[in-house]
Design a protein around this motif. Structure first.
Motif, PDB file in Angstrom:
ATOM      1  N   ASP A 197       5.843  58.596  -4.283  1.00  0.00           N
ATOM      2  CA  ASP A 197       7.080  57.898  -4.600  1.00  0.00           C
ATOM      3  C   ASP A 197       7.215  57.739  -6.111  1.00  0.00           C
ATOM      4  N   GLY A 211       8.370  55.501  -7.934  1.00  0.00           N
ATOM      5  CA  GLY A 211       7.974  54.182  -8.441  1.00  0.00           C
ATOM      6  C   GLY A 211       6.473  54.035  -8.644  1.00  0.00           C
ATOM      7  N   LEU A 212       5.710  54.914  -8.008  1.00  0.00           N
ATOM      8  CA  LEU A 212       4.247  54.828  -8.102  1.00  0.00           C
ATOM      9  C   LEU A 212       3.641  56.032  -8.817  1.00  0.00           C
ATOM     10  N   TYR A 230       3.716  57.210 -11.930  1.00  0.00           N
ATOM     11  CA  TYR A 230       3.073  56.982 -13.218  1.00  0.00           C
ATOM     12  C   TYR A 230       1.663  56.427 -13.046  1.00  0.00           C
ATOM     13  N   GLU A 231       1.537  55.385 -12.223  1.00  0.00           N
ATOM     14  CA  GLU A 231       0.217  54.762 -12.113  1.00  0.00           C
ATOM     15  C   GLU A 231      -0.737  55.601 -11.278  1.00  0.00           C
ATOM     16  N   GLY A 250      -1.791  58.456 -13.531  1.00  0.00           N
ATOM     17  CA  GLY A 250      -2.590  57.903 -14.623  1.00  0.00           C
ATOM     18  C   GLY A 250      -3.986  57.509 -14.174  1.00  0.00           C
ATOM     19  N   LEU A 251      -4.078  56.888 -13.005  1.00  0.00           N
ATOM     20  CA  LEU A 251      -5.386  56.459 -12.500  1.00  0.00           C
ATOM     21  C   LEU A 251      -6.287  57.661 -12.219  1.00  0.00           C
ATOM     22  N   PHE A 271      15.552  48.929 -11.897  1.00  0.00           N
ATOM     23  CA  PHE A 271      14.894  50.229 -11.853  1.00  0.00           C
ATOM     24  C   PHE A 271      14.947  50.820 -13.263  1.00  0.00           C
ATOM     25  N   VAL A 290       9.198  50.282 -19.548  1.00  0.00           N
ATOM     26  CA  VAL A 290       9.126  49.224 -18.533  1.00  0.00           C
ATOM     27  C   VAL A 290       9.790  47.954 -19.053  1.00  0.00           C
ATOM     28  N   TYR A 329       8.175  44.635  -3.705  1.00  0.00           N
ATOM     29  CA  TYR A 329       8.317  46.054  -4.031  1.00  0.00           C
ATOM     30  C   TYR A 329       9.480  46.669  -3.264  1.00  0.00           C
ATOM     31  N   ARG A 362      11.891  44.598  -6.416  1.00  0.00           N
ATOM     32  CA  ARG A 362      11.146  45.074  -7.591  1.00  0.00           C
ATOM     33  C   ARG A 362      11.041  43.998  -8.675  1.00  0.00           C
ATOM     34  N   PHE A 381      -1.222  48.081 -14.159  1.00  0.00           N
ATOM     35  CA  PHE A 381      -0.995  49.479 -13.790  1.00  0.00           C
ATOM     36  C   PHE A 381       0.182  50.131 -14.493  1.00  0.00           C
ATOM     37  N   TRP A 406      -1.640  49.157 -18.364  1.00  0.00           N
ATOM     38  CA  TRP A 406      -3.057  49.532 -18.388  1.00  0.00           C
ATOM     39  C   TRP A 406      -3.892  48.541 -19.206  1.00  0.00           C
TER      40      TRP A 406
END
Lengths: 522, 289
Positions: free
Chosen positions: A131, A133-134, A136-137, A140-141, A278, A475, B233, B237, B256, B259
């Motif tokens: 998704d 919304g997820l 990037y993280e 990145g992780l 968003f 963000v 979420y 949001r 996240f 970071w």
């Protein structure tokens, strides 16, 4: 008696082995000397260059009747015959690469096009959809943990500097250099996108899908004689369709007109806006900020978002919201598409042109509707893209590069465009095959898309795209734009808070200017 | 030395499981404590340095968003709990009667809580939508101006609470129903003979009998509510603005999106102790009922 015999046999054997070794060594030495000698029969000039020992050996061989010149000639011919061929590119040994991309219709297309690549190269592509919304993280992780889970990642332009600085991405310069030009055609990428994907002189991503912003509008409403007459009566000028030649004041008049003066049965609201919490709200605001001549940073890198232009952009944004559907405050791009398809709005703010295939469906849903598309009001928008990058911890770099260059290359982009994707290549966007009535439902926005990039040509890269902190600033933009849009705080306070956030993230707080020892990233 | 096997055998038998639990809880806990004293940023490892309690000081002294999100979290938890407990108890009482279709009702009641919160949340988000949502469709039919369920600064948190109450009241109801069904009928019979009213039976027989069960349910719900993330979420949001930005959502952003794992660890540890304190308070309050 027998032990003595064994010792003797062992000694003899050792002597024989030593003798063989010496003989073989001598023979090889002689052969090597012979190969370097010039013909003795012609008192070679080179003989003078030989060492004394070599001259003696050559003379000794000549006395034995060895035709050194013939041997040398033969050796040259043998050398030529067995000369190793030029090194060929090592084919990728891995047969599978893993590609992290955005869930939804992006990954549906990705699955389809990956099969084409597999059929062509034999390299399997596993598509992992995440998704947005997820994304990037998650990416990145995996990269921070050096898990090697992904070989190819999907990068949003604002994320690239951070990941490049952190060493998560493999620089692609060497790969590009050793790839035949016709396979990559680097100059064919829209210049502004290519610029965004390089950092400190290295290319870290290849653009493959652009969401550059333009504007969609209901051409049938803008061409309606009654509406045009009403507009002329109220404002004393012609009702123009929005594009880059229009400024934000005129656009506001049009939006207000449609909201307040045009009957609700025709269109109840004035503009579709992505004002939900968003990232899209930040994109809309940035389009206004840049369109009004502002930016995030001054030339000396001091923060500029709370300058008069930044505050003006936010104030205007809030004014526009009054003429948008109330649901704008919870809307992303999908809701605006739905509003357009339902005939609730006649025009969008700066909007993602890649949504054309969805927006144009309005013509099927509303009788008489005709959708127009053009460059963004104010001339500038958040012109970015999703790019493909190679993870630094990928274990399949060669195979990964094969896929990257194919998907971003002319063939992959052409295939992408045929499926309705917004290509990043000029040749594809200008391909006459995509300017026909038959392809219009999928590619009707290509002309506007290319013109949008033409407006960016020659412009320098906005400063924010150089900062490793860009992802974080993005963000904060979203949050503070939402604060202003919802009326939690007034636009000036929102921009002041945003400036403070920028300063905190960059480590400059409470100052909004960089310290003297701060070095710009590029 | 003779080892008393009976004394140590339970520990020996449980040691593998304990080792796993400790490695998955204690080690991360201590590591978080360590990281919370550093300026540790996952994508900028060169900035890592020991900074002592600076992260804690920053959250407590200068981060307004931290306090705002903490307050919202507590209000949200108390709001949900104050609705779910009485509603759940009421539903439990209704289901405790020998009514027709009780089993079917129980099964249907369990459906909201077995569905994935994000999936259900997304559905609710579309139901709440101002233009396209089914809720406002019916509101418009009644001739009322439709509210901004997820766009109004005051309404947004209420909308999230409504969603949570819808999803988790059945859990409270089913657990309390089990408790009610385990009660002996004799005290009620005696009370009836002595002329006790329904309220007196409830106050002096039922409530004390299920008090411990209610405490457990309330505690479980409180911990879940304080950890709220899925609903935010899916629905908002954190918006509109920061109207529903609860602490876990803020923590997610810090950890996240930014970071800043050092700062996030400090906030997480403070939050953990807050949950423990609130849990203790809840247990004591419920015990006095």
């Amino acid at each position: 008696m027998s032990s003595e015999r064994t010792k003797m046999e062992t000694a003899i054997l050792a002597l024989v082995i030593i003798a063989i070794l010496i003989s073989a060594g001598t023979l090889f030495y002689v052969m090597s000397i012979v190969g370097q000698l010039t013909p003795l029969a012609a008192i070679p000039e080179g003989l003078a260059e030989l060492t004394a020992a070599e001259r003696d050996l050559a003379k000794a061989l000549a006395d034995l009747g060895v035709d050194i010149a013939a041997i040398e000639e033969r050796l040259e011919k043998v050398e030529e015959a067995v000369k190793p061929p030029p090194p060929t590119p090592t084919p990728p040994s891995a047969k599978k690469v893993v590609w992290a991309t955005i869930a939804g219709f992006y990954s549906d297309w990705a699955e389809a096009i990956s099969k084409d690549f597999t059929a062509k190269t034999g390299i399997e592509v596993e598509v992992v959809d995440i998704d947005y919304g997820l994304l990037y993280e998650r990416e990145g992780l995996e990269m921070a943990g050096k898990t090697g889970a992904f070989d190819i990642i999907t990068i949003e332009t604002l994320w690239l500097p951070e990941w490049a600085a952190a060493g998560f991405l493999e620089p692609l310069n060497d790969y590009i250099a050793k790839t035949p030009a016709e396979e990559i055609e680097f100059d064919d990428f829209e210049e502004f996108l290519a610029m965004q994907l390089s950092w400190k002189g290295n290319v870290f991503g290849l653009p493959y899908y652009t969401f550059a912003m333009g504007v969609f509008y209901r051409a049938d409403l803008f061409e309606d004689p009654d509406i045009k007459a009403l507009y002329y009566e109220k404002y004393g000028r012609e009702l123009r369709t929005p594009n880059h030649e229009m400024d934000w004041d005129e656009f506001y008049d049009i939006v207000k007109f449609f909201d307040e003066d045009v009957d609700d049965s025709i269109v109840p609201y004035g503009v579709g806006m992505m004002a939900g919490r968003f990232p899209h709200i930040a994109d809309e605001w940035m389009a206004m900020l840049w369109g009004l001549g502002g930016d995030h940073f001054h030339d000396d890198w001091s923060i500029a978002v709370n300058d008069p232009i930044g505050v003006d952009a936010m104030t205007r944004y809030v004014k526009f919201l009054k003429h948008a559907p109330p649901g704008a405050l919870e809307s992303g791009y999908d809701a605006v598409v739905a509003q357009f398809q339902e005939g609730l709005v006649p025009v969008t703010m700066a909007f993602y042109l890649d949504q054309w295939p969805n927006v144009v469906k309005t013509e099927e849903l509303i009788p008489g509707a005709k959708v127009g598309v053009d460059t963004p009001v104010g001339g500038l928008g958040y012109q970015g893209c999703f790019a493909l990058g190679m993870c630094a911890d990928s274990k399949n770099k060669d195979a990964t590069w094969e896929f990257l260059k194919w998907l971003a290359g002319p063939e992959g982009q052409y295939s992408f465009a045929k499926g309705g994707g917004s290509s990043c290549r000029k040749s594809v966007l200008l391909n006459s095959e995509f300017a026909t009535a038959e392809s219009r439902p999928f590619t009707g926005h290509f002309k506007a898309l290319h013109e949008t990039f033409e407006l960016m040509e020659g412009l320098p890269k906005p400063y924010i795209f150089s900062l490793p902190e860009a992802g974080k600033l993005y963000v904060e933009m979203m949050i503070h734009c939402s604060l202003a849009a919802t009326g939690t705080v007034d636009p000036k306070t929102a921009m002041d808070l945003l400036a403070d956030s920028y300063a905190t993230i960059l480590g400059w707080y409470p100052s909004l200017s960089p310290p003297e020892d701060w070095v710009p990233p590029e | 030395m003779k080892i008393d096997k009976e004394k140590y055998m339970p520990w020996i038998m449980a040691s593998p499981a304990l080792a796993i639990v400790f490695s998955l809880t204690l080690y991360p806990l201590f590591y978080s404590l360590y990281v919370s004293t550093r300026s540790f940023e996952l994508t900028a490892l060169w900035k890592d340095a020991f900074i002592g309690i600076e992260n804690y000081r920053r959250a407590l002294n200068s981060d307004l968003f931290f306090w705002s999100s903490l307050l919202k979290t507590i209000l949200y938890a108390l709001g949900c709990l104050s609705l779910e407990m009485p509603l759940g108890l009421g539903v439990a009482f209704l289901l405790n009667r020998a009514i027709k279709g009780r089993r079917v009702v129980r099964t249907i009641l369990a459906l909201p809580m077995v569905a994935a919160p994000v999936a259900v949340g997304l559905t609710w988000r579309y139901m709440y939508h101002h233009e396209f949502g089914v809720f406002n469709y019916f509101v418009r039919l009644l001739g009322i101006t439709p509210p901004g369920w997820l766009t109004n600064l005051n309404f947004a948190m209420i909308s999230v609470i409504i969603f949570d109450v819808w999803q988790w009241t059945p859990f409270v109801a089913l657990v309390l129903l089990a408790g009610l069904q385990s009660l002996s009928p004799e005290p009620y019979e005696s009370a009836t003979i002595y002329g006790a009213s329904m309220w007196q039976k409830f106050r002096y027989i039922t409530l004390p009998s299920i008090r411990s069960l209610m405490t457990i349910v309330a505690l479980l719900r409180l911990i879940d509510l304080l950890k709220l993330y899925d609903a935010v979420y899916a629905l908002t949001r954190g918006g509109p603005g920061i109207a529903t930005e609860v602490l876990t959502w803020y923590l997610y952003k810090i950890g996240f999106k930014f970071w800043w794992l050092g700062y996030a660890s400090a906030i997480a540890l403070m939050f953990q102790y807050l949950v423990i304190i609130l849990s203790v308070i809840t247990i004591e309050k419920m015990a006095k009922l």
